[in-house]
Structure formats: C-alpha cells, structure tokens
Design a protein around this motif. Structure first.
Motif, short mmCIF file in Angstrom:
data_model
loop_
_atom_site.label_atom_id
_atom_site.label_comp_id
_atom_site.label_asym_id
_atom_site.label_seq_id
_atom_site.Cartn_x
_atom_site.Cartn_y
_atom_site.Cartn_z
N ASN A 157 7.20 -7.16 0.31
CA ASN A 157 5.75 -7.17 0.12
C ASN A 157 5.45 -7.27 -1.37
OD1 ASN A 157 3.01 -6.70 -0.01
ND2 ASN A 157 3.02 -5.06 1.50
N SER A 205 4.06 -12.36 0.13
CA SER A 205 5.32 -11.81 0.62
C SER A 205 6.45 -12.75 0.25
CB SER A 205 5.30 -11.62 2.15
OG SER A 205 4.41 -10.61 2.53
N ALA A 246 -1.08 -15.02 0.55
CA ALA A 246 -1.91 -14.36 1.56
C ALA A 246 -2.61 -15.37 2.47
CB ALA A 246 -2.94 -13.46 0.88
N VAL A 258 12.13 -9.13 4.14
CA VAL A 258 10.73 -9.43 3.81
C VAL A 258 10.30 -8.44 2.73
CG1 VAL A 258 8.36 -9.58 4.62
CG2 VAL A 258 10.23 -10.23 6.16
N VAL A 316 5.34 -16.54 0.17
CA VAL A 316 4.25 -16.92 1.09
C VAL A 316 2.99 -16.20 0.66
CG1 VAL A 316 3.52 -17.05 3.49
CG2 VAL A 316 5.96 -17.13 2.94
N LEU A 358 3.39 -16.37 10.31
CA LEU A 358 4.48 -15.88 9.46
C LEU A 358 4.31 -14.41 9.11
CD1 LEU A 358 5.24 -18.79 6.95
CD2 LEU A 358 6.14 -18.38 9.25
N GLY A 359 3.06 -13.93 9.10
CA GLY A 359 2.82 -12.53 8.78
C GLY A 359 3.41 -11.57 9.80
N THR A 384 -1.61 -18.23 3.54
CA THR A 384 -0.67 -18.71 4.55
C THR A 384 -0.37 -17.62 5.57
OG1 THR A 384 0.33 -20.20 2.94
CG2 THR A 384 1.60 -19.74 4.93
N LEU A 385 -0.23 -16.39 5.11
CA LEU A 385 0.03 -15.28 6.02
C LEU A 385 -1.14 -15.08 6.98
CD1 LEU A 385 1.54 -12.73 3.48
CD2 LEU A 385 2.80 -14.00 5.23
N ASP A 386 -2.36 -15.29 6.48
CA ASP A 386 -3.55 -15.10 7.30
C ASP A 386 -3.76 -16.23 8.31
OD1 ASP A 386 -4.12 -12.76 5.97
OD2 ASP A 386 -5.56 -13.69 4.59
#
Length: 212
Positions: free
Chosen positions: A17, A22, A64, A15, A62, A72-73, A66-68
């Motif tokens: 950042n 990400s 932000a 992963v 991915v 996946l985050g 989608t991560l939020d």
C-alpha cells in the motif's frame, strides 16, 4: 496493444500500500523473460508498466484511478492473474485489438457447465451495452472472447476447456468481479458517425465528397 490471448496464469506474490497507489509484485516466468523497466504487461486486462524485474517476478505500480475502475483492488497475495505481453508489430492477431484500458467492472452472474464447455453470464453496465453485440468481441479479465448472447444489462460467453484451464475464468464464481473492455472499433465508429450527424449540412457534403 494486446490481443486478449493470455500467455500464462500468473500469481500475485505481494501487495504494498503506497497511500494513493499500490505496488504489486507478480510472478510470471513467461512474460518476464526478457522484460525490462518500462515494458508493458497486461494483468487481468489492465495494461501495467514494469517497475522492477527480478527472476520470474516483476513489480508494477497501480494508481488509485486504476484501482477504483478495475478489479485489481481486490487482488491479494496468492491471487491468480491472467498475463499477456504486448503483441509485436507484424505478429498474428490471434484475438482482437485490446488496449488494456478497462471500461468497467462486471460481475459473474451465473455459470452453466456442460460436458465440453461452460456458459458464463456476466453483468453489463447500461452505458456499455450498445458496444456489445451477438458474435462480437469483448475482453473479460484480459481474455478475448466472443459474445454468445447480448442483453440490455448482461452478456454471455462460452468457454472451451483450454480457456477454463489456463485463465482465471475457470475459477470465477457468481459474485466475482471481472474487468471488461469493449471493442474499441465500435467506440470509434460511434464517435465518427456522431460527429458526422452533428456537422452542418455543408460540412457533411464536403466530407462526403472528400471520401469519394
């Protein structure tokens, strides 16, 4: 479009950042066969785009948002993930219509094992409850499942040994997050009925006549 029939249990290998995004590197020998830049692969129910493909691994960016809005985050190297390629036109629809657009994240509340299956209880955001009905379809971490019981803020699913062995749902424990996607047909029906109810009487009559 996907069907919620997981093809393989893959693994996050790295992963990176990128600040407001990400980059994930994932291993999946089945889904990477014949994969190329721009292809779609569902990862725990989230439709991602292949950026690079190398052997049995691929990378996907991915953002932000989608991560939020998904789990996946929380993924780290070594995390297991459900992987599925899009269904081909004319192929059998083994599960149900899945877009790969996560509606919300639920939480595993409880799991009750039995001899041949397990019942898992998952929290359900209030705004999604109207789309979830007993014996209806729901996608949990990319797995197409049938709702056993639908409550005001939860639902239950029953998992057979195959699902337990071949997907991440076999190891999810109370407190773990899961991605939820409700049946898109229910959302379209609600939108259409709402528009019809809000239409002026004359327009509704014309629409009804046109539908005959």
């Amino acid at each position: 479009m996907f069907t919620g029939i997981v093809e393989e249990l893959g693994e996050v290998t790295a992963v990176e950042n990128l600040g407001d995004a990400s980059r994930f590197r994932l291993r999946g020998p089945v889904v990477t066969e014949g994969a190329k830049h721009g292809d779609s692969i569902a990862v725990n129910g989230v439709c991602l785009t292949v950026v690079e493909h190398d052997g049995d691994e691929f990378t996907a960016d991915v953002m932000a948002e989608t991560l939020d809005r998904s789990s996946l985050g929380a993924l780290v190297p070594g995390s297991k993930v459900n992987l599925e390629r899009p269904t081909a036109v004319g192929a059998r629809l083994g599960g149900h219509i899945v877009q790969g657009h996560v509606d919300s994240v639920g939480t595993v509340l409880d799991r009750k094992p039995s001899e041949n299956w397990e019942i898992i209880k998952i929290s359900l955001p209030e705004e999604l409850a109207r789309y979830v009905v007993e014996k209806g379809s729901i996608t949990v971490d990319g797995v197409s499942l049938t709702v056993v019981d639908a409550g005001p803020d939860y639902f239950t699913i029953s998992l057979i040994p195959t699902t337990l062995a071949l997907t991440t749902l076999g190891v999810k424990q109370p407190g773990d997050p899961v991605n939820l996607e409700v049946d898109v047909i229910a959302k379209y029906v609600e939108r259409l009925l709402g528009a019809r109810a809000d239409a002026p009487a004359g327009a509704a009559a014309v629409a009804e006549e046109a539908g005959r």
